[in-house]
Motif scaffolding. Sequence first.
Motif, mmCIF file in Angstrom:
data_model
loop_
_atom_site.group_PDB
_atom_site.id
_atom_site.type_symbol
_atom_site.label_atom_id
_atom_site.label_comp_id
_atom_site.label_asym_id
_atom_site.label_seq_id
_atom_site.Cartn_x
_atom_site.Cartn_y
_atom_site.Cartn_z
ATOM 1 N N ASN A 116 20.057 -64.324 -38.003
ATOM 2 C CA ASN A 116 18.633 -64.512 -37.845
ATOM 3 C C ASN A 116 17.938 -63.392 -38.621
ATOM 4 O O ASN A 116 18.536 -62.341 -38.860
ATOM 5 C CB ASN A 116 18.289 -64.441 -36.353
ATOM 6 C CG ASN A 116 17.128 -65.303 -35.976
ATOM 7 O OD1 ASN A 116 16.505 -65.947 -36.807
ATOM 8 N ND2 ASN A 116 16.832 -65.330 -34.695
ATOM 9 N N ALA A 169 18.130 -60.158 -36.743
ATOM 10 C CA ALA A 169 19.401 -59.992 -36.023
ATOM 11 C C ALA A 169 19.899 -58.556 -36.098
ATOM 12 O O ALA A 169 19.631 -57.824 -37.057
ATOM 13 C CB ALA A 169 20.455 -60.930 -36.602
ATOM 14 N N TRP A 204 26.108 -63.288 -30.370
ATOM 15 C CA TRP A 204 25.133 -63.794 -29.412
ATOM 16 C C TRP A 204 24.145 -64.630 -30.201
ATOM 17 O O TRP A 204 23.692 -64.221 -31.271
ATOM 18 C CB TRP A 204 24.412 -62.625 -28.736
ATOM 19 C CG TRP A 204 25.277 -61.863 -27.787
ATOM 20 C CD1 TRP A 204 25.301 -61.991 -26.443
ATOM 21 C CD2 TRP A 204 26.250 -60.858 -28.102
ATOM 22 N NE1 TRP A 204 26.226 -61.132 -25.889
ATOM 23 C CE2 TRP A 204 26.824 -60.420 -26.887
ATOM 24 C CE3 TRP A 204 26.695 -60.278 -29.289
ATOM 25 C CZ2 TRP A 204 27.806 -59.441 -26.829
ATOM 26 C CZ3 TRP A 204 27.679 -59.314 -29.232
ATOM 27 C CH2 TRP A 204 28.222 -58.901 -28.016
ATOM 28 N N ILE A 205 23.828 -65.823 -29.704
ATOM 29 C CA ILE A 205 22.946 -66.745 -30.427
ATOM 30 C C ILE A 205 21.682 -67.010 -29.613
ATOM 31 O O ILE A 205 21.598 -66.666 -28.441
ATOM 32 C CB ILE A 205 23.666 -68.075 -30.754
ATOM 33 C CG1 ILE A 205 24.066 -68.804 -29.475
ATOM 34 C CG2 ILE A 205 24.874 -67.818 -31.630
ATOM 35 C CD1 ILE A 205 24.613 -70.194 -29.718
ATOM 36 N N ASN A 206 20.719 -67.674 -30.276
ATOM 37 C CA ASN A 206 19.471 -67.994 -29.596
ATOM 38 C C ASN A 206 19.544 -69.320 -28.844
ATOM 39 O O ASN A 206 18.558 -69.755 -28.266
ATOM 40 C CB ASN A 206 18.307 -68.010 -30.586
ATOM 41 C CG ASN A 206 18.466 -69.066 -31.658
ATOM 42 O OD1 ASN A 206 19.402 -69.863 -31.640
ATOM 43 N ND2 ASN A 206 17.560 -69.073 -32.615
ATOM 44 N N THR A 242 24.945 -72.169 -36.504
ATOM 45 C CA THR A 242 23.917 -71.513 -35.698
ATOM 46 C C THR A 242 23.567 -70.177 -36.322
ATOM 47 O O THR A 242 24.224 -69.719 -37.246
ATOM 48 C CB THR A 242 24.381 -71.342 -34.233
ATOM 49 O OG1 THR A 242 23.268 -70.960 -33.430
ATOM 50 C CG2 THR A 242 25.492 -70.336 -34.101
ATOM 51 N N LYS A 243 22.515 -69.551 -35.781
ATOM 52 C CA LYS A 243 22.078 -68.232 -36.237
ATOM 53 C C LYS A 243 22.305 -67.215 -35.128
ATOM 54 O O LYS A 243 22.024 -67.476 -33.976
ATOM 55 C CB LYS A 243 20.604 -68.260 -36.623
ATOM 56 C CG LYS A 243 20.344 -69.074 -37.863
ATOM 57 C CD LYS A 243 18.915 -68.909 -38.309
ATOM 58 C CE LYS A 243 18.695 -69.675 -39.579
ATOM 59 N NZ LYS A 243 18.674 -68.819 -40.741
ATOM 60 N N VAL A 253 21.621 -63.698 -33.148
ATOM 61 C CA VAL A 253 20.607 -62.675 -32.872
ATOM 62 C C VAL A 253 21.277 -61.310 -32.775
ATOM 63 O O VAL A 253 20.630 -60.283 -32.948
ATOM 64 C CB VAL A 253 19.792 -62.985 -31.600
ATOM 65 C CG1 VAL A 253 18.951 -64.220 -31.788
ATOM 66 C CG2 VAL A 253 20.672 -63.131 -30.386
ATOM 67 N N LYS A 254 22.592 -61.323 -32.528
ATOM 68 C CA LYS A 254 23.382 -60.083 -32.508
ATOM 69 C C LYS A 254 24.819 -60.441 -32.884
ATOM 70 O O LYS A 254 25.365 -61.422 -32.405
ATOM 71 C CB LYS A 254 23.357 -59.452 -31.117
ATOM 72 C CG LYS A 254 24.183 -58.182 -31.001
ATOM 73 C CD LYS A 254 24.103 -57.607 -29.611
ATOM 74 C CE LYS A 254 24.965 -56.386 -29.436
ATOM 75 N NZ LYS A 254 24.919 -55.887 -28.041
#
Length: 118
Positions: free
Chosen positions: A69, A72, A97-99, A110-111, A113-114
């Motif tokens: 992201n 991210a 970790w994803i959104n 997917t994107k 976030v961490k």
Amino acid sequence: MSILRRLSLFPFILLLLTLGCTEKSEEQGEEKPHVRGMITDFEEEKGQVLIENKEDGGVESGPIWISLNTDAELIIEGETVTVSLDETLVGRGAEVWINGIIAQSYPPQTKAVKMVIH
């Protein structure tokens, strides 16, 4: 036990169930990663890595493409970095970790976030 007394216990029971169902790591105090596994490929054009996702207990749940992201957090070997994903990460372990949004393609995409790379 009277019905009124039983009903007064209901909110307490719901609270206990809610607290017992959270996915928090006791050591870290944060949510467990949504994706965990080995990075097996890199797609330069889209800037994403392919991770062979393993659920708790080592059960494979299939590959997933992960990109970062825009805001991210990327942590490599315990250090937060500002570099982008690249082919040097292939063969390393990752936790992501994803959104919550996953494209229904094969493999899914997917994107993050961490992302933590080991």
